[in-house]
Design a protein around this motif. Structure first.
Motif, short mmCIF file in Angstrom:
data_model
loop_
_atom_site.label_atom_id
_atom_site.label_comp_id
_atom_site.label_asym_id
_atom_site.label_seq_id
_atom_site.Cartn_x
_atom_site.Cartn_y
_atom_site.Cartn_z
N GLU A 51 20.05 24.52 13.89
CA GLU A 51 20.89 23.69 13.03
C GLU A 51 20.04 22.72 12.23
N THR A 52 20.53 22.44 11.03
CA THR A 52 19.81 21.55 10.12
C THR A 52 19.63 20.16 10.73
N VAL A 53 18.46 19.60 10.53
CA VAL A 53 18.18 18.24 10.96
C VAL A 53 17.89 17.42 9.72
N CYS A 54 18.42 16.21 9.67
CA CYS A 54 18.17 15.33 8.54
C CYS A 54 17.18 14.25 8.96
N ILE A 55 16.26 13.93 8.06
CA ILE A 55 15.28 12.87 8.34
C ILE A 55 15.39 11.83 7.24
N PHE A 56 15.67 10.59 7.64
CA PHE A 56 15.70 9.47 6.68
C PHE A 56 14.30 8.89 6.66
N GLY A 57 13.69 8.89 5.50
CA GLY A 57 12.37 8.26 5.38
C GLY A 57 11.29 9.32 5.28
N THR A 58 10.35 9.10 4.34
CA THR A 58 9.31 10.10 4.11
C THR A 58 7.94 9.51 4.44
N GLY A 59 7.91 8.59 5.38
CA GLY A 59 6.63 8.03 5.81
C GLY A 59 5.84 9.05 6.61
N ASP A 60 4.72 8.61 7.14
CA ASP A 60 3.81 9.53 7.82
C ASP A 60 4.50 10.25 8.97
N PHE A 61 5.16 9.48 9.84
CA PHE A 61 5.74 10.12 11.02
C PHE A 61 6.91 11.02 10.65
N GLY A 62 7.70 10.59 9.64
CA GLY A 62 8.82 11.42 9.18
C GLY A 62 8.32 12.76 8.67
N ARG A 63 7.23 12.73 7.90
CA ARG A 63 6.68 13.97 7.37
C ARG A 63 6.10 14.86 8.47
N ALA A 64 5.38 14.23 9.41
CA ALA A 64 4.78 15.01 10.50
C ALA A 64 5.86 15.69 11.33
N LEU A 65 6.93 14.93 11.62
CA LEU A 65 8.02 15.49 12.41
C LEU A 65 8.71 16.61 11.64
N GLY A 66 8.88 16.42 10.32
CA GLY A 66 9.50 17.45 9.50
C GLY A 66 8.68 18.74 9.50
N HIS A 67 7.36 18.59 9.32
CA HIS A 67 6.46 19.74 9.37
C HIS A 67 6.67 20.52 10.66
N LYS A 68 6.65 19.79 11.78
CA LYS A 68 6.75 20.42 13.10
C LYS A 68 8.11 21.12 13.25
N MET A 69 9.18 20.48 12.75
CA MET A 69 10.51 21.06 12.89
C MET A 69 10.64 22.32 12.06
N ILE A 70 10.10 22.32 10.85
CA ILE A 70 10.16 23.51 10.00
C ILE A 70 9.38 24.64 10.68
N GLN A 71 8.20 24.30 11.22
CA GLN A 71 7.41 25.29 11.97
C GLN A 71 8.22 25.89 13.11
N SER A 72 9.06 25.08 13.74
CA SER A 72 9.83 25.55 14.90
C SER A 72 11.16 26.15 14.51
N GLY A 73 11.40 26.30 13.21
CA GLY A 73 12.59 27.02 12.77
C GLY A 73 13.79 26.16 12.45
#
Lengths: 461, 461, 461
Positions: free
Chosen positions: A20-42
């Protein structure tokens, strides 16, 4: 060992369209790192941002929308913005109503604010379900995929279902969620990543101080005294001989200090006639760092063991052997075996080995996974019975090592006792008082107190 | 390491007014200790007691009411009274209806009653939700705050929500709840704190017996025989020489005994032609304590290693070196290097070290946290392949140590074989039979049986 | 340690009539083994089978019915049949509606099918609640009761209640359920039991290759060269002397290789000016096996330590001592103590011990239970600060061991450098580059990049 195995699956393409889609508020370093990892994990990821322009910093497969639009697309919203900016979320209260908000923020110091960031967020948005999590994970580790350290993600929150959803995402990223209960635990979780061995600070400083004292004491007696009075330059003793006097002295003293607070506690309880009053603060703190003191003592004991075992490999040692034998030959005599010496040398070695062996057992049982698999009765047996056995063996080892040397005036260079005598003070004191405490008459009384009996029940606390 | 960190938060005042009230029935030692801890952690506590007079024993911040009134104030009621007095609770059935009752009682011996205390409580009060918990924690440890041991609190119960509420309280106290399932697990949880290393009893008694036998055997041959026949007083051999013959013999024999039951099991299965019949009881029990036997063998192997390494430090050893060299000098000859000896000495040392090394690896993988991180296939690989490798290396080490000494009549003092020969019996037997079992024809048959094939499927069990 | 304690209870008769019936489809080996274990633990078991004749293979206390009838008797149905036969279950869709189906199947190789067996089952029977589990447990272990290995049973599924029911059964069998999240995790769980140390393969092959190279290199220089040029047969050096040159060289080189990828990663990031691009594949893989490389290096370092400590016990060593002393006597001279030698020998021993000590600390913190109890900041401190400290100490140990020997032409037999010089290449390179990287100007830049800064934010990835 095999912790990285989950990565295999996480990258498999077949699952990428089911998360299921996950939303991330904020594009700081940790937000981007978490987003990368989530996309990698599907997980499909959508960012909520003030500027909806697609920045190159954001993972390519992620969408970027306004906060409100992004929030509508997902049930779980990760709040990757700083606490100072939480206010603006109140405007989105309607959109965020009923959504799961994951507070991943960290502070710069312990207990920075009166309430935790997650509780503050929950106050601002009472209609949303706030879950604390992910703050104990490092952005750098998420990015590089090299999570050698703990894969545990501490989670807390008041809504059980919301917590389950976040825990499933955590598992989806190949991490292990650990439920820490209600949102009240958020402050603890926010403090956690800021700590640097808090329970080790006092034991380490104590050891450093004690170690420096013993080192200079020993340096004076073994190197400087010899240089002045015997005109021998044994400066190379600094490398092995001196440390190998300091290490055992440290080990024995610290080991004694592990059992000293228990002795004090017993005396305090006997004196007060109750167990229902708090110990003085210093005693409380001391008792809480006994495990650390014990492990440092074990470290010094291990170093002592290895430093002793390398003795025959030293150039000095082989020179001394040569000199001894050559002088025997030149005097044309073979020394007979000195049976007393043989007894003393063998028994102090044997006692030392056995004491060290029991000490290592204690150390092994203090490993978290081992101490978790014994019950309280077994733990007490090990720490108390085996602990005192190790202390007795090590003290006896040192006593026999000294032999009747302490009666010899030449043992007192500059009227100072040898370092091994100093190291015996604490453990001998502990053992003597402990012996008094286990005398039946005293022990019975103490046991009664520990079972809740009070001498002066009317005593107004 | 860092287990005490949660205390920081638990004492923070800001949270004290948010926790829900907990009621405690009973003002005994454990009830008071638990109350103290809960108040410290921010829970309002109300005691239910026959006498509502405020006793000085009860924590100052706690309220004391009658049982019925106290119960009305809280959703969770801790039953800190003894099983014999549970009856009186039936009068309160109405007030306790729908409440979560936490049974924290312990028994005095294993399986004291036909059903667990928690199940008995649930039968008495069918309208309440009974949860078992806290009984594995020590009152003394709660009181003093020094929970160095396991922070795990085993919880079981039939109502999931009630369990969640209790688990949240456990977390609130800085402890870790472990869900053990339905209330059927209560008996196991009640038995847990009464155990004192139940799986270690047999291995330890076996080792003690075997150790005493080897010790006296060795004492007779190495000290008493020498005293009588050679008139040498080597009584100091008791400290190092004799133990260092007993320890390796113990290690090797116990290590062999770890693999012997597996051999027996294979033979039993081959003989019966099926795996679907239980092994004889003694074999079952033996197989269940293989891990403990192995760890004790490892302990003896470690002691043997250190006792061997200190050899050059012994007074006896340095006297012997002197004597040897002085006699060489006096005979005016230098012995040439004996190459066979050099080969034997180096290879038995190398084999011993490698065998010990693999053995230590086995020991490390038996740590709970490590064995949890390997799968079944990997575990079998380590325990079976690496285990037999270690056994082969250690047996070879002992064989080469002996060399052709067993052919020498002087090896048989009083017609008794040397201790190292005795220690070879079990491991050699294991290795020979194992070698037969892995012959392709036998192995194929055994594998078929272990995959479920039966020779006589009509065999009426 | 005490893992088998739960068996006591599981066999108690008093609970046998309280467990809910479990149905097992399929009477293959694993189905029977699981049935045996469940009956032992007090669960009534009913088998669903094509032939309802009671086979002797099936546990005696189990009922055998047709699939449909058996399914009606239980809420939880264990599907102990192979994936190829799942089709026939569609005919039972009505009976299985709303039931909990436990998929316990395993595949023969990793990722054998596009979707996991459990997901396939869920697609076939959308009305049932599919839970994956039990596949990581061995039938042989269930049968024999000797579950020394992991007692963890990985569970996943989309229905929370169904998962709870299965987890309760797992607990009832004395095993520990581990929730792995939604059914998407099934493929990972199915792959898990097929793995054999996947992350260890590369490090082990690398070590083997490197080890063989060093061994033959050392053999040539220490044994063959000596035989040819000095006509000495030192073939027994193969047992101890040669390994004790190979082991430290392996340890130091592998330890250097642990820190080399971090150095490369820093250089790559500095060069690219961003952290938001993936590292080359080889670097990623290398970084993921650093822990394994480090542990193998530690194993070699431990072997080196013990091989060094046994030196005085070797026949060769005692022959050399005799020869040295006898020649001193015959020349009628006593060598004076060489202070430089004493310094060098003592300091290289001390550095080696301290380096090894810190290295062992690193190893202990890599135990799963220890690394789980430290936070990220503490883990980085240990692995980075203590790791480099150990590397510096070990490199210094080797440098001082060599002393100025590398300037001596006789160190280069056949123009080849000594093995200790080879082993210094990687660690010295790592330390030099690391020193450059921590220069303030470089470090500041790198820190900025790691905090998310980019040199060319417009750079199209």
């Amino acid at each position: 060992m095999n912790k990285n195995s989950s990565n295999i699956m996480a990258l498999a393409p077949s699952t990428s369209n089911k998360r299921e889609t996950v939303c991330i508020f904020g594009t700081g370093d940790f937000g981007r790192a978490l987003g990368h990892k989530m996309i990698q994990s599907g997980y499909p990821v959508v960012y909520g941002s003030r500027s909806t322009q697609i920045s190159n910093l954001i993972p390519r497969d992620a969408e970027v929308l306004s906060h409100a639009e992004a929030a509508k697309k997902a049930a779980v919203i990760i709040i990757a913005i700083q606490r100072q900016h939480y206010n603006f979320l109140t405007k989105l209260a309607d959109v965020l109503h009923g959504k799961v908000l994951v507070d991943i923020s960290n502070n710069l110091k312990l207990n920075q604010y009166p309430e935790s960031n997650a509780e503050y967020l929950a106050q601002l948005l009472p209609g949303s379900k706030v879950v604390k999590g992910f703050n104990t994970v490092s952005a750098w580790a998420l990015q590089s995929g090299t999570l050698d350290a703990s894969r545990q993600v501490f989670i807390c929150g008041d809504d059980v279902e919301a917590k389950q959803m976040v825990m499933n995402i955590v598992r989806g990223l190949g991490l292990t969620p650990v439920d820490k209960g209600s949102l009240l635990a958020a402050q603890e979780i926010e403090n956690y990543p800021l700590q640097l061995f808090p329970t080790w600070k006092f034991p380490i400083f104590l050891s450093l101080g004690l170690g420096l004292f013993f080192f200079f004491y020993c340096l004076v007696l073994d190197v400087i005294y010899v240089y002045i009075h015997e005109n021998n330059n044994f400066s190379f003793f600094i490398a092995i001989t001196v440390p190998n006097q300091v290490f055992p002295a440290m080990a024995l003293t610290l080991f004694g200090l592990v059992y000293l607070p228990g002795i004090f506690a017993a005396i305090v309880q006997l004196y007060r006639g109750t167990k229902y009053r708090r110990f003085p603060d210093w005693l409380d703190k001391w008792m809480l760092c006994r495990k650390q003191l014990g492990l440092i003592a074990l470290a010094f004991a291990s170093l002592h063991a290895v430093f002793t075992l390398v003795t025959p490999l030293r150039a000095f040692s082989s020179w001394r052997t040569s000199r001894r034998i050559v002088s025997q030959v030149l005097n044309n005599q073979t020394e007979p075996l000195n049976h007393t010496n043989a007894w003393l040398s063998d028994s102090y070695l044997a006692l030392g080995i056995l004491g060290f062996f029991v000490f290592v057992l204690l150390g092994i049982t203090s490993l978290p996974s081992v101490s978790n698999s014994v019950n309280w009765r077994e733990f007490r047996f090990i720490q108390s019975k085996l602990g005192y056995l190790a202390l007795i063996l090590c003290t006896a080892h040192t006593l026999i090592y000294g032999g009747d040397w302490f009666l010899n005036p030449s043992a007192y260079k500059w009227y100072l006792p040898d370092i091994y005598m100093l190291s015996l003070v604490v453990p001998c004191a502990v053992l003597v008082v402990k012996f008094v405490l286990i005398l039946p008459c005293v022990d019975k009384h103490l046991t009664k107190i520990r079972q809740g009996w009070e001498r002066n029940p009317r005593y107004s606390e």
